[in-house]
Design a protein around this motif. Structure first.
Motif, PDB file in Angstrom:
ATOM      1  N   SER A 122       0.820  -1.216   0.000  1.00 28.40           N
ATOM      2  CA  SER A 122       0.000   0.000   0.000  1.00 28.40           C
ATOM      3  C   SER A 122       0.850   1.261   0.000  1.00 28.40           C
ATOM      4  N   SER A 123       0.203   2.381  -0.281  1.00 27.14           N
ATOM      5  CA  SER A 123       0.888   3.673  -0.240  1.00 27.14           C
ATOM      6  C   SER A 123       0.778   4.325   1.136  1.00 27.14           C
ATOM      7  N   THR A 124      -0.216   3.907   1.940  1.00 27.66           N
ATOM      8  CA  THR A 124      -0.433   4.507   3.249  1.00 27.66           C
ATOM      9  C   THR A 124       0.151   3.692   4.390  1.00 27.66           C
ATOM     10  N   GLY A 125       0.424   2.423   4.143  1.00 26.08           N
ATOM     11  CA  GLY A 125       0.904   1.539   5.195  1.00 26.08           C
ATOM     12  C   GLY A 125      -0.185   0.702   5.827  1.00 26.08           C
ATOM     13  N   GLY A 126      -1.436   0.909   5.365  1.00 30.57           N
ATOM     14  CA  GLY A 126      -2.552   0.124   5.893  1.00 30.57           C
ATOM     15  C   GLY A 126      -3.559  -0.193   4.803  1.00 30.57           C
ATOM     16  N   VAL A 127      -4.262  -1.322   4.934  1.00 30.21           N
ATOM     17  CA  VAL A 127      -5.327  -1.670   3.995  1.00 30.21           C
ATOM     18  C   VAL A 127      -6.534  -2.177   4.777  1.00 30.21           C
ATOM     19  N   ARG A 128      -7.710  -1.983   4.192  1.00 31.58           N
ATOM     20  CA  ARG A 128      -8.968  -2.357   4.821  1.00 31.58           C
ATOM     21  C   ARG A 128      -9.895  -2.989   3.779  1.00 31.58           C
ATOM     22  N   ASP A 129     -10.970  -3.608   4.269  1.00 30.96           N
ATOM     23  CA  ASP A 129     -12.082  -4.076   3.420  1.00 30.96           C
ATOM     24  C   ASP A 129     -11.657  -5.058   2.323  1.00 30.96           C
ATOM     25  N   ASP A 164      -6.810   1.297   0.281  1.00 29.52           N
ATOM     26  CA  ASP A 164      -5.470   1.748   0.689  1.00 29.52           C
ATOM     27  C   ASP A 164      -5.657   2.895   1.676  1.00 29.52           C
ATOM     28  N   MET A 165      -5.634   2.569   2.966  1.00 34.66           N
ATOM     29  CA  MET A 165      -6.043   3.582   3.942  1.00 34.66           C
ATOM     30  C   MET A 165      -5.560   3.257   5.345  1.00 34.66           C
ATOM     31  N   VAL A 166      -5.168   4.291   6.072  1.00 33.66           N
ATOM     32  CA  VAL A 166      -4.932   4.237   7.512  1.00 33.66           C
ATOM     33  C   VAL A 166      -5.960   5.158   8.152  1.00 33.66           C
ATOM     34  N   GLY A 216      -7.500   9.922   9.248  1.00 31.89           N
ATOM     35  CA  GLY A 216      -8.774  10.589   8.999  1.00 31.89           C
ATOM     36  C   GLY A 216      -9.610   9.823   7.985  1.00 31.89           C
ATOM     37  N   TRP A 217     -10.931   9.899   8.132  1.00 40.86           N
ATOM     38  CA  TRP A 217     -11.830   9.153   7.253  1.00 40.86           C
ATOM     39  C   TRP A 217     -11.892   9.726   5.842  1.00 40.86           C
ATOM     40  N   ASP A 218     -11.406  10.944   5.662  1.00 44.46           N
ATOM     41  CA  ASP A 218     -11.364  11.543   4.317  1.00 44.46           C
ATOM     42  C   ASP A 218      -9.928  11.659   3.810  1.00 44.46           C
ATOM     43  N   SER A 219      -9.080  10.747   4.247  1.00 45.93           N
ATOM     44  CA  SER A 219      -7.644  10.897   3.965  1.00 45.93           C
ATOM     45  C   SER A 219      -7.140  10.074   2.793  1.00 45.93           C
ATOM     46  N   ASN A 220      -7.910   9.084   2.311  1.00 48.05           N
ATOM     47  CA  ASN A 220      -7.326   8.163   1.321  1.00 48.05           C
ATOM     48  C   ASN A 220      -7.817   8.439  -0.090  1.00 48.05           C
ATOM     49  N   ARG A 221      -6.963   8.158  -1.055  1.00 47.44           N
ATOM     50  CA  ARG A 221      -7.276   8.413  -2.460  1.00 47.44           C
ATOM     51  C   ARG A 221      -7.022   7.184  -3.334  1.00 47.44           C
ATOM     52  N   LYS A 262     -11.163  17.539  -5.928  1.00 45.58           N
ATOM     53  CA  LYS A 262     -12.124  17.561  -4.820  1.00 45.58           C
ATOM     54  C   LYS A 262     -12.376  16.173  -4.223  1.00 45.58           C
ATOM     55  N   LEU A 263     -11.694  15.167  -4.723  1.00 41.07           N
ATOM     56  CA  LEU A 263     -11.883  13.815  -4.224  1.00 41.07           C
ATOM     57  C   LEU A 263     -11.450  13.727  -2.757  1.00 41.07           C
ATOM     58  N   LYS A 264     -12.321  13.155  -1.917  1.00 39.58           N
ATOM     59  CA  LYS A 264     -12.031  13.072  -0.488  1.00 39.58           C
ATOM     60  C   LYS A 264     -11.722  11.652  -0.021  1.00 39.58           C
ATOM     61  N   ARG A 265     -12.348  10.629  -0.661  1.00 41.40           N
ATOM     62  CA  ARG A 265     -12.100   9.273  -0.186  1.00 41.40           C
ATOM     63  C   ARG A 265     -12.468   8.238  -1.239  1.00 41.40           C
ATOM     64  N   VAL A 266     -11.779   7.107  -1.163  1.00 40.63           N
ATOM     65  CA  VAL A 266     -11.966   5.966  -2.066  1.00 40.63           C
ATOM     66  C   VAL A 266     -12.126   4.733  -1.186  1.00 40.63           C
TER      67      VAL A 266
END
Length: 385
Positions: free
Chosen positions: A80-87, A105-107, A111-116, A145-149
Motif C-alpha cells: 500500500s501507499s499509506t501503510g494500511g489496507v482495509r475491506d 489503501d487507507m490508515v 482521517g476518514w477523508d484521507s485516502n485516495r 475535490k476527491l475526499k475518499r476511495v
C-alpha cells in the motif's frame, strides 16, 4: 441371431456425467463438489497494525478459525501507499485457478477523508500476491475535490467479458457514490474513466457495495451511509444499464448500525449467508436466506475465535485449504482438518443393455470409482464374457 456387441452400461453413467457438468459453479470452472471449506479474508481494527489482510477458514461456513494466530498474511507496508489496507474482497476468476483481491489503501488514523487509492492484487495460490496501487488523483485528471476511495470489489461482467471493479467515492460535500471501471487483462490497472454504477433514487450516500449474481439477476447490497446506516438491496439484469430496482426494506437483522455487507453461497446448498459488521457494538452478524430477499439471524450457530471487520468469504478446494493451513498454521485450529478427498455423491446402479452390430457377442461392464487424487471419476471397462 445377428452378431452383436452386448454392452452392459451402468445407469449411473449418464446422471454422473450430467451432474458433473451441472455442479460446476456459475462463476468459474471449479465443480462445486470439489469445494471442501471456506476462506474468510478480513482486517481486524482501526489501528495501523490492524489494517491488514488476515485469513480464517471454516469447514461448514459457520465456525471459523483464524490462521497465523490472527496475524496478517500480507504486509500492508509492502502493498500500500499509506501503510494500511482495509475491506479486503477476494474473487475466484473464471479460469478457476486465479484469484483477485482488492483492498482500500487507507490508515484510518489519518482521517476518514484521507485516502485516495485502492490496491489490486493477483495470485494463483492464495499465498503469493502481486500488487498494483491505483491512486485516483494521480491516475485521472479533475480529481482535486476527491475526499475518499472506499471498499472496492470485483465481479466478472459477462456482457463485457471483463472484470469490473466497483467502489465508492466522495467529492467535496456531495454524496458517496458507487463507481465502476473495468480492470485491464493483467489486473494491474483500470481501463477508461470511472463511471457511476448505482445512484439511489433519493440521491443519498451509499457505500460498501457487494454484488451477488443469482438466477440471471445481479443483487447489489449496499450501506446507506449517514442515513439509516443499514443494508439495502437493488437489482438489475445488466450491470451497466443504469436500470436498478430498489427494495425499500433494510436487510440487517439488528437495530444497531451496520456496514460491510458480504454475501456467499453455502457449498452444496441453496442457502446464502449475508454477513456484516455491527461496527458500533464490536461484533459480526451472520444471516441466512434462500431468495436474497428475506433473511433470518443465525447468531447462535456462528462461532469465531477472532473478531473480524469488513471482509469476504469464498469456497476453496482441498488443495487450497492444505496450502494455506500449511503456510499459516495456528495454535488453535478447532475442527479444521484437511479431508482426504472431497465429497462425491453415491449412485445406485443397475444394468442396461445396448446393442451394436459386430462379429461376435461380448459383454463389457463399465463402472466408475474415485481416483486417489482429488476425487476425479475414473471409468473402467472390462471384458467379462
Amino acid at each position: 441371431m445377428k452378431n452383436k456387441f452386448l454392452i452392459s452400461l451402468l445407469t449411473c453413467l449418464l446422471p454422473l456425467w450430467v451432474g458433473a457438468q451441472q455442479a460446476t459453479s456459475d462463476n468459474n470452472n471449479v465443480a462445486e463438489k470439489d469445494y471442501v471449506a471456506y476462506l474468510f479474508t478480513y482486517f481486524t481494527g482501526n489501528h495501523i497494525s490492524e489494517e491488514a489482510v488476515c485469513y480464517a477458514v471454516s469447514m461448514d461456513g459457520y465456525s471459523y478459525w483464524a490462521l497465523n494466530d490472527n496475524k496478517p498474511v500480507i504486509d500492508s507496508k509492502i502493498i500500500s501507499s499509506t501503510g494500511g489496507v482495509r475491506d479486503p474482497h477476494i474473487l475466484r476468476c473464471e479460469d478457476g485457478k486465479t484469484f483477485y483481491m482488492v483492498v482500500t489503501d487507507m490508515v484510518s488514523g489519518n482521517g476518514w477523508d484521507s485516502n485516495r487509492a485502492m490496491v489490486l492484487l493477483k495470485s494463483t495460490d492464495l499465498v503469493n500476491w502481486s500488487h498494483s496501487i491505483i491512486n485516483m488523483q494521480k491516475r485521472y485528471t479533475g480529481q482535486e475535490k476527491l475526499k475518499r476511495v472506499w471498499a472496492p470489489q470485483t465481479i466478472f461482467d459477462p456482457e463485457a467479458g471483463k472484470y469490473m471493479v466497483y467502489w465508492s467515492m466522495k467529492y467535496g460535500d456531495s454524496a458517496d457514490v458507487i463507481y465502476y471501471a473495468y480492470a485491464n487483462a493483467d489486473f494491474t490497472d483500470l481501463e477508461g474513466e470511472p463511471k457511476p454504477l448505482f445512484i439511489p433514487e433519493n440521491k443519498k450516500s451509499c457505500i460498501d457495495g457487494d454484488i451477488v449474481y443469482k438466477d440471471g439477476i445481479f443483487h447489489l447490497f449496499y450501506k446507506t451511509e449517514g442515513h439509516g446506516n443499514g443494508i439495502k438491496v437493488a437489482t438489475t439484469r445488466s450491470l451497466t444499464s443504469g436500470e436498478w430496482t430498489e427494495q425499500p426494506d433494510y436487510k440487517q437483522q439488528t437495530t444497531d448500525a451496520v456496514e460491510g455487507a458480504g454475501t456467499f453461497k453455502l457449498i452444496g446448498q441453496d442457502k446464502y449467508i449475508l454477513m456484516y459488521d455491527v461496527y458500533t457494538k464490536g461484533r459480526y452478524q451472520f444471516t441466512e436466506t434462500t431468495d436474497l430477499k428475506n433473511f433470518k439471524s443465525i447468531d447462535s450457530e456462528v462461532k469465531m475465535n477472532f473478531h473480524p471487520r469488513h471482509g469476504t468469504i469464498i469456497p476453496i478446494t482441498r488443495g487450497e485449504l492444505k496450502r494455506i493451513t500449511d503456510q499459516w498454521p495456528s495454535k488453535e485450529m478447532g475442527d479444521i482438518k484437511v479431508p482426504n478427498n472431497p465429497h462425491t455423491p453415491r449412485f445406485s446402479c443397475r444394468s442396461r443393455n445396448l446393442v451394436f452390430p459386430s462379429d461376435q457377442e461380448v459383454l463389457y461392464l463399465l463402472y466408475h470409482r474415485r481416483s486417489a487424487g482429488l476425487g476425479r471419476m475414473v471409468f473402467h471397462c472390462f471384458l467379462i464374457g
